[in-house]
Write an enzyme that holds these catalytic residues in place. Structure first.
Site, PDB file in Angstrom:
ATOM      1  N   ASP A   1      -5.434 -13.158   1.359  1.00  0.00           N
ATOM      2  CA  ASP A   1      -6.026 -11.831   1.574  1.00  0.00           C
ATOM      3  C   ASP A   1      -7.544 -11.958   1.669  1.00  0.00           C
ATOM      4  OD1 ASP A   1      -6.016  -9.103   2.018  1.00  0.00           O
ATOM      5  OD2 ASP A   1      -5.778  -8.555  -0.095  1.00  0.00           O
TER       6      ASP A   1
ATOM      7  N   HIS B   1      -6.294 -11.105  -8.979  1.00  0.00           N
ATOM      8  CA  HIS B   1      -5.338 -10.075  -8.553  1.00  0.00           C
ATOM      9  C   HIS B   1      -4.086 -10.075  -9.424  1.00  0.00           C
ATOM     10  CE1 HIS B   1      -7.883 -10.055  -4.988  1.00  0.00           C
ATOM     11  NE2 HIS B   1      -7.320  -8.922  -4.641  1.00  0.00           N
TER      12      HIS B   1
ATOM     13  N   HIS C   1       0.857  -1.191   0.000  1.00  0.00           N
ATOM     14  CA  HIS C   1       0.000   0.000   0.000  1.00  0.00           C
ATOM     15  C   HIS C   1       0.894   1.242   0.000  1.00  0.00           C
ATOM     16  CE1 HIS C   1      -3.876  -1.998   0.356  1.00  0.00           C
ATOM     17  NE2 HIS C   1      -3.303  -2.844   1.191  1.00  0.00           N
TER      18      HIS C   1
END
Length: 368
Positions: free
Chosen positions: A264, A241, A186
């Site tokens: 995740d 993803h 992130h």
């Protein structure tokens, strides 16, 4: 106890033989005929280890409740995950207020279960620009005192934190010095900042390609820094993803020893399409894909047995086992599991011919 006539998958070779277990550990691996629990030639792999999972089947470690609720969610997750062959996992938070993060760590500090090894904090020290489904209102500057409180309340079981290194490069080495494994994710970090973060002690990249600055041939950013310098790299092998051919390419170029399979997964996993939440963010799951209202991916509904099958179909059982068990264990300093080897913990998964979970053993005890 003896498990006999199994196709034993080790990182070194496959053995058609037997595993002797004593006091929860693997005492002996050997070939030949013997008496014991007959596995009828089915494959035996190390228990799967998921170091990045938020929830499953309605249980959610991103909820902002008190310590007792976090404990309830962790044990609920465990029961569901065992059915998917996961014998060790790290309940994973998202960016949330400090007081709630403390409650999540207090819960881990009180849990002594063999499968719930510690906690992964995904945030709050991340990039607003690449927050994904996380709530930007609670993103904050890196604060080592807050981390020390979390570490103390977790009784030393705060294993790893996902951070954006551009916010404070020195924070990386501070985490490492506490015995916490920094993971880069992130983040809007450029290539040079990423390289420095890995050299300062960050040992993992959080879900490569997702939640980070995109790769550009004149501005390669954190993605190339990760591929060049990160010891371990998380991938979500749901083929949503990351495209399957990209995973195939990565493994062909960099081998399997650095890649850590994660899910995740969020609380919607195993429940089907519908409306759910991740922290305080509303999530819609459609065709198994979790999205925010503004079209961003929001975790996954992947399970580790499915991740294993997806990877095994690309790289084979041995390499998939490395990515789903051995590499995750090593990436957070667990030396006693993740591999079928004498002296290691007898966390084992028996798979049928289609690689579905047939039996699960934790510390030598059959639990599924």
């Amino acid at each position: 106890m003896k498990l006999v006539n199994g196709r034993i998958i080790t990182p070194y070779r496959e053995i058609q033989g037997n595993i002797e277990i004593e006091n929860g550990r693997i005492k002996r691996i050997y070939e030949g005929n013997d008496y014991g629990e007959n596995l009828d030639g089915l494959a035996v792999v190390p228990g799967f280890i998921d170091i990045h999972i938020h929830g499953i089947r309605g249980y959610d470690y991103t909820s902002w409740d008190n310590k007792d609720d976090f404990i309830k969610n962790a044990f609920g997750m465990k029961k569901s995950l065992l059915e998917h062959g996961v014998t060790t996992f790290l309940p994973t938070t998202v960016t949330m207020p400090k007081e709630n993060l403390i409650e999540a760590c207090k819960a881990i500090g009180e849990i002594t279960d063999l499968s719930i090894e510690g906690i992964h904090l995904e945030g709050p020290f991340i990039s607003e620009k690449h927050a994904g489904a996380q709530d930007v209102r609670y993103i904050r500057v890196p604060d080592i005192n807050e981390v020390k409180e979390c570490f103390q309340y977790s009784k030393g079981k705060l294993r790893t934190i996902t951070i954006a290194p551009e916010k404070d490069l020195d924070f990386v080495s501070k985490l490492w010095n506490l015995g916490i494994y920094p993971s880069i994710g992130h983040t809007d970090a450029d290539y040079e900042t990423g390289v420095r973060a890995f050299l300062l002690g960050a040992n993992r990249t959080t879900h490569l390609f997702n939640g980070m600055k995109e790769f550009h041939h004149r501005d390669p950013g954190i993605i190339l820094a990760s591929l060049n310098y990160s010891r371990y790299i998380e991938i979500i092998s749901d083929f949503i993803h990351i495209n399957k051919e990209v995973i195939r390419f990565l493994i062909s170029q960099f081998g399997v020893n650095r890649f850590v399979a994660i899910t995740d997964a969020i609380s919607a996993t195993d429940l089907g399409d519908g409306e759910y939440s991740l922290g305080k963010t509303r999530i819609t799951v459609k065709n198994g894909i979790a999205m925010t209202s503004n079209g961003k991916l929001a975790g996954s509904t992947l399970t580790m047995d499915r991740a294993f099958r997806n990877l095994a179909n690309i790289v084979g059982l041995q390499n998939a086992s490395l990515m789903c068990s051995y590499n995750p264990a090593k990436s957070i300093g667990l030396e006693d599991r993740g591999v079928i080897e004498v002296g290691k913990r007898a966390d084992l998964v028996v798979l049928d011919e289609k690689m579905n979970v047939k039996k699960v053993y934790v510390n030598g005890e059959e639990v599924i």
